[in-house]
Design an enzyme around this catalytic site. Structure first.
Site, PDB file in Angstrom:
ATOM      1  N   ASP A 168       0.875  -1.166   0.000  1.00 23.23           N
ATOM      2  CA  ASP A 168       0.000   0.000   0.000  1.00 23.23           C
ATOM      3  C   ASP A 168       0.914   1.218   0.000  1.00 23.23           C
ATOM      4  O   ASP A 168       1.659   1.432   0.954  1.00 23.23           O
ATOM      5  CB  ASP A 168      -0.872  -0.076   1.264  1.00 23.23           C
ATOM      6  N   TYR A 193       1.890   1.244  14.869  1.00 24.50           N
ATOM      7  CA  TYR A 193       0.742   0.930  14.037  1.00 24.50           C
ATOM      8  C   TYR A 193       0.914   1.477  12.625  1.00 24.50           C
ATOM      9  O   TYR A 193       1.080   2.669  12.442  1.00 24.50           O
ATOM     10  CB  TYR A 193      -0.550   1.487  14.645  1.00 24.50           C
ATOM     11  N   LYS A 237      -2.944  -2.771   8.555  1.00 25.74           N
ATOM     12  CA  LYS A 237      -2.862  -4.230   8.546  1.00 25.74           C
ATOM     13  C   LYS A 237      -2.020  -4.704   7.363  1.00 25.74           C
ATOM     14  O   LYS A 237      -1.621  -3.913   6.521  1.00 25.74           O
ATOM     15  CB  LYS A 237      -4.272  -4.818   8.470  1.00 25.74           C
TER      16      LYS A 237
HETATM   17  P1  13P Z   1      -4.624  -0.345   5.360  1.00 31.08           P
HETATM   18  O1  13P Z   1      -3.678  -1.318   6.020  1.00 31.08           O
HETATM   19  O2  13P Z   1      -5.424  -0.995   4.283  1.00 31.08           O
HETATM   20  O3  13P Z   1      -3.897   0.891   4.883  1.00 31.08           O
HETATM   21  O4  13P Z   1      -5.677   0.091   6.425  1.00 31.08           O
HETATM   22  C1  13P Z   1      -5.376   1.112   7.295  1.00 31.08           C
HETATM   23  C2  13P Z   1      -6.547   1.588   8.089  1.00 31.08           C
HETATM   24  O5  13P Z   1      -6.331   2.189   9.113  1.00 31.08           O
HETATM   25  C3  13P Z   1      -7.910   1.353   7.615  1.00 31.08           C
HETATM   26  O6  13P Z   1      -8.879   1.959   8.428  1.00 31.08           O
HETATM   27 MG    MG Z   2      -3.762   2.226   3.501  1.00 32.11          MG
HETATM   28 MG    MG Z   3      -4.734  -2.024   2.657  1.00 32.59          MG
HETATM   29 MG    MG Z   4      -2.242  -2.362   5.037  1.00 33.13          MG
END
Ligand code: 13P
Ligand code: MG
Ligand code: MG
Ligand code: MG
Ligand code: 13P
Ligand code: MG
Length: 379
Positions: free
Chosen positions: A11, A228, A231
């Site tokens: 990402d 953090y 994900k």
């Molecule tokens: P991603 O890992 O897809 O960027 O998600 C981050 C997030 O905080 C979604 O609410």
């Molecule tokens: Mg993201």
């Molecule tokens: Mg993502």
């Molecule tokens: Mg992600």
């Protein structure tokens, strides 16, 4: 000679939140891979996305963990990040945790699933790509595909599969793996992989000849970054047919939208919704978590496909159930089990909230009745 199918994903920024990449980012990544194909570094490639994660699907003859292939992916993500920065997209370069590439993207943020194979006479492969969840989301479906005869008829019917499969289960905290046999050790496998935030099915081999049948990305960003960063939005490769589960057996577990960790801020449980590519974007509460399945045949390294396997009315009821579960879970707001448990909240605000309150925790006997709000505020 052997062919390697490599999926490397990251990402590196998204339009309007964590929703989906901009087409110019995909074009930038495509340009880098097209040039590499021209130079015969890779045989073939396909670029797509699920939610905000760019997926580089590549074939080549260099084997797994090759610096040329990892370097190429890094370059493609850098280029897509540059676009994201120019367009001031959200979270530009999000998953690139390091400035400099050092030979392998593992541990640097991107997710990786690579499978080296001797191409069979026909080589049907399914690649799965998920957003707003973590690698452990594949535990239940992979188990069902390779070890549950109520899912996979072939385990009972097909002599080539009847001996079962070997599961490599990876402990993300210790960085160690254990090989386990199914069906003999099925209950032990389940005892581990029922904790999907820690134990992840990483590879599956056919027992009769050790053929590598499936690979799942196991990177966990937060453990890598120590903070953090969303994900890990995993990917998986599953080979099918001819002594392996049929395509329909590989897709079947996804007809149940099981609860996975991820969704909003990577901190909530929600149903995993199988969708066609055109719905591979995340809106409601940044989700619900979504997965696409792409069907391929590999021919001398050429990627024939993809077919968009969840683009089928047969999964409409699954999606409807997922929406109902999403609604039900959302009603819990900030409460568990919608919100993840404290051990999974380690990299969010929870530690700082606890830190702020630590002097205000007192033994129960010492608690005085607070008569006025000002007493409370004077702390
Ligand atoms: P991603 O890992 O897809 O960027 O998600 C981050 C997030 O905080 C979604 O609410
Ligand atoms: Mg993201
Ligand atoms: Mg993502
Ligand atoms: Mg992600
Ligand atoms: P076919 O006879 O169409 O090849 O089907 C075999 C199979 O595996 C169906 O699940
Ligand atoms: Mg047929």
């Amino acid at each position: 000679d052997k062919i390697t199918l490599s999926i490397i994903k990251a990402d590196v920024g998204s339009i309007a939140g964590h929703h989906m990449p901009h087409p110019d980012q995909l074009a930038a990544a495509t340009k880098i891979l097209a040039e590499a194909k021209q130079k015969d570094i890779i045989i073939d490639f396909y670029v797509t996305h699920v939610g905000d994660d760019i997926q580089l699907i590549m074939t080549h003859r260099k084997g797994v963990d090759h610096p040329d292939i990892h370097g190429l992916a890094w370059e493609a993500f850098k280029s897509a990040t540059k676009v994201a920065k120019e367009l001031k997209l959200y979270a530009a370069g999000q998953d690139l945790l390091s400035e400099a590439f050092s030979g392998n993207v593992r541990g640097m943020g991107p997710g990786v699933a690579e499978l080296e194979m001797e191409e069979r006479e026909a080589e049907p492969v399914i690649t799965f790509h998920a957003d707003k969840t973590e690698p452990g989301a594949f535990n239940m479906p992979i188990y069902r595909i390779f070890a549950d005869p109520f899912n996979t008829a072939g385990l009972v019917i097909d002599p080539k599969m009847h001996d079962g499969f070997i599961f490599e289960v990876y402990d993300v905290f210790e960085g160690r793996s254990v090989l386990m046999k199914t069906p003999e050790e099925s209950y032990d496998v389940l005892a581990l992989i029922g904790t999907p935030g820690r134990y992840i099915v990483r590879r599956v081999y056919r027992k009769s000849d050790n053929l590598l049948a499936a690979v799942v990305s196991v990177e966990r960003l937060n453990l890598t970054a120590g903070r953090y960063v969303g994900k890990d939005d995993p990917v998986a490769i599953v080979r099918a047919q001819h002594g392996l589960p049929a395509v329909g057996e590989v897709l079947e577990p996804f007809s149940f939208p099981h609860l996975v960790a991820g969704w909003m801020r990577g901190s909530h449980h929600g149903p995993l919704m199988p969708v066609p590519m055109r719905y591979a974007k995340v809106t409601r509460f940044d989700g619900p978590p979504r997965i696409i399945a792409l069907g391929w045949n590999i021919s001398k390294g050429r990627l024939i496909g993809p077919v968009d396997l969840f683009d089928d009315v047969a999964f409409d009821e699954t999606r409807r159930l997922a929406e109902m579960i999403a609604e039900y879970m959302r009603r819990h707001g900030p409460f568990m089990p919608h919100r993840l448990g404290p051990e999974e909240m380690e990299y969010t605000t929870l530690p700082s909230v606890l830190e702020k309150l630590k002097d205000r925790f007192v033994k129960t006997e010492e608690v005085k009745v607070v008569k006025k709000h000002s007493d409370l505020l004077s702390h």
